[in-house]
Scaffold this motif. Structure first.
Motif, PDB file in Angstrom:
ATOM      1  N   ASP A  13       0.863  -1.187  -0.009  1.00  0.00           N
ATOM      2  CA  ASP A  13      -0.057  -0.233   0.043  1.00  0.00           C
ATOM      3  C   ASP A  13       0.860   1.249   0.176  1.00  0.00           C
ATOM      4  OD1 ASP A  13      -1.427   2.278   0.905  1.00  0.00           O
ATOM      5  OD2 ASP A  13      -2.825   0.804   1.939  1.00  0.00           O
ATOM      6  N   PHE A  14       0.569   2.011  -1.049  1.00  0.00           N
ATOM      7  CA  PHE A  14       1.437   3.178  -0.950  1.00  0.00           C
ATOM      8  C   PHE A  14       0.916   4.318  -0.983  1.00  0.00           C
ATOM      9  CE2 PHE A  14       4.082   6.504  -3.159  1.00  0.00           C
ATOM     10  CZ  PHE A  14       5.204   6.414  -2.496  1.00  0.00           C
ATOM     11  N   ASP A  15       0.664   5.310  -0.129  1.00  0.00           N
ATOM     12  CA  ASP A  15       0.001   6.472  -0.014  1.00  0.00           C
ATOM     13  C   ASP A  15      -1.694   6.240  -0.317  1.00  0.00           C
ATOM     14  OD1 ASP A  15       1.734   8.124   1.153  1.00  0.00           O
ATOM     15  OD2 ASP A  15       2.167   9.226  -0.802  1.00  0.00           O
ATOM     16  N   GLY A  16      -2.099   5.131   0.324  1.00  0.00           N
ATOM     17  CA  GLY A  16      -3.195   4.523  -0.145  1.00  0.00           C
ATOM     18  C   GLY A  16      -3.571   4.009  -1.388  1.00  0.00           C
ATOM     19  N   ILE A  17      -2.781   4.040  -2.148  1.00  0.00           N
ATOM     20  CA  ILE A  17      -2.865   3.421  -3.676  1.00  0.00           C
ATOM     21  C   ILE A  17      -2.382   1.960  -3.422  1.00  0.00           C
ATOM     22  CG2 ILE A  17      -2.008   3.538  -5.823  1.00  0.00           C
ATOM     23  CD1 ILE A  17      -1.228   6.342  -5.467  1.00  0.00           C
ATOM     24  N   GLN A  18      -3.298   1.082  -4.031  1.00  0.00           N
ATOM     25  CA  GLN A  18      -3.011  -0.301  -3.943  1.00  0.00           C
ATOM     26  C   GLN A  18      -2.963  -0.827  -5.352  1.00  0.00           C
ATOM     27  OE1 GLN A  18      -6.267  -1.009  -0.732  1.00  0.00           O
ATOM     28  NE2 GLN A  18      -4.607  -2.387  -0.199  1.00  0.00           N
ATOM     29  N   GLU A  19      -2.313  -2.116  -5.660  1.00  0.00           N
ATOM     30  CA  GLU A  19      -2.432  -2.673  -6.762  1.00  0.00           C
ATOM     31  C   GLU A  19      -3.006  -4.066  -7.088  1.00  0.00           C
ATOM     32  OE1 GLU A  19       1.348  -2.785  -8.863  1.00  0.00           O
ATOM     33  OE2 GLU A  19       2.243  -2.827  -6.913  1.00  0.00           O
ATOM     34  N   PHE A  20      -3.579  -4.559  -8.052  1.00  0.00           N
ATOM     35  CA  PHE A  20      -3.974  -5.749  -8.284  1.00  0.00           C
ATOM     36  C   PHE A  20      -2.910  -6.831  -8.574  1.00  0.00           C
ATOM     37  CE2 PHE A  20      -8.467  -4.020  -9.241  1.00  0.00           C
ATOM     38  CZ  PHE A  20      -9.109  -4.381  -8.179  1.00  0.00           C
ATOM     39  N   ASP A  21      -3.052  -7.880  -8.316  1.00  0.00           N
ATOM     40  CA  ASP A  21      -1.883  -9.052  -8.717  1.00  0.00           C
ATOM     41  C   ASP A  21      -2.470  -9.514 -10.191  1.00  0.00           C
ATOM     42  OD1 ASP A  21       0.215 -10.737  -9.116  1.00  0.00           O
ATOM     43  OD2 ASP A  21      -0.653 -12.260  -7.512  1.00  0.00           O
TER      44      ASP A  21
END
Ligand code: HEC
Length: 232
Positions: A13-21
């Motif tokens: 989680d980066f500054d509230g940004i998340q990513e799908f795998d």
């Protein structure tokens, strides 16, 4: 957020940004690794292949064969040259400079390893002086080049060069004479009288020369041909 989306979410989680795998799709991987494999094959074939002497089709070869094809076309322009004195003199004239250049290319490709780029001699004799071992007349040049000399020390080129290349190379060799460039070898053979310089000094057309019976190429016939073209 749907559950399956949650499953695919990475913990990161980066500054509230998340990513799908999301895995890289197979087709993209195929293109990527396909180009890598292709580059290796390409490199081997075009860069290493020629060094190993395989017959890889390279740009250089394409150029060479295009050039050879072009030369064949241009030879169609002059027909088969005769190996006589008149023809040699004709092709040493300034108007035929571009044909002498063909002779020069033949020389640079096949002869300079033994006779030096400037003709001053290495393994073979100096071709820029007035002394010759097996040459007395201009047409002897064609004979020596075609048949070789000294049991192959001077190779025979008859089967390796086009007949016109033999004549044009002879004309080029003849044109090197008179520079008297210093070479590594002493003058060899006998001094030969200067080449005849003009076509008119060559044996008269009707003289019983070695090639009697064939129609000599003369300036008159060329002039007539041009005149005939003009009247059409
Ligand atoms: C392998 C080396 C070699 C190559 C390549 C070679 N020559 Fe020679 N050439 C010689 C030698 C050696 C002689 C002297 C032969 C002799 O002793 O009579 C000679 C002699 C000649 C002579 C006669 C010179 C004379 O004094 O009578 C001519 C002309 C000549 N070469 C032209 C050519 C041309 C044109 C080519 C290229 C198409 C060529 N040579 C390629 C080695 C070579």
């Amino acid at each position: 957020m749907k559950t399956d989306e949650k499953d695919r979410l990475l913990d990161h989680d980066f500054d509230g940004i998340q990513e799908f795998d999301n895995p890289i799709p197979l087709w993209l991987n195929l293109i990527l690794f396909g180009t890598v494999v292709f580059s290796v094959v390409y490199y081997m074939y075009f860069q290493i292949g020629p060094l190993l002497g395989t017959n890889g089709w390279t740009v250089v070869e394409a150029y060479d064969s295009a050039k050879a094809e072009n030369l064949r076309l241009r030879f169609a322009e002059i027909g088969e040259l005769k190996a006589d004195e008149a023809t040699l003199i004709e092709y040493m004239q300034p108007e035929k400079r571009e044909w002498l250049a063909v002779g020069q290319t033949v020389y640079k490709t096949n002869c300079q390893s033994c006779h030096a780029a400037n003709g001053s001699g290495l393994v073979g004799p100096n071709l820029t002086d007035d002394h010759y071992k097996s040459v007395q007349t201009l047409s002897d040049l064609v004979t020596v080049i075609a048949d070789g000399a000294a049991n192959g020390a001077m190779p025979a080129w008859r089967n390796r060069l086009h007949p016109n290349e033999l004549v044009l190379a002879a004309a080029y060799v003849a044109s090197m004479r008179g520079q008297n460039l210093p070479g590594p070898r002493p003058a060899e053979g006998k001094e030969v009288p200067p080449w005849p310089t003009a076509v008119s000094e060559a044996p008269a057309d009707d003289a019983p020369a070695a090639d009697a019976g064939e129609t000599p190429r003369t300036d008159t016939s060329e002039a007539e041909a041009t005149a005939a073209e003009k009247t059409e």
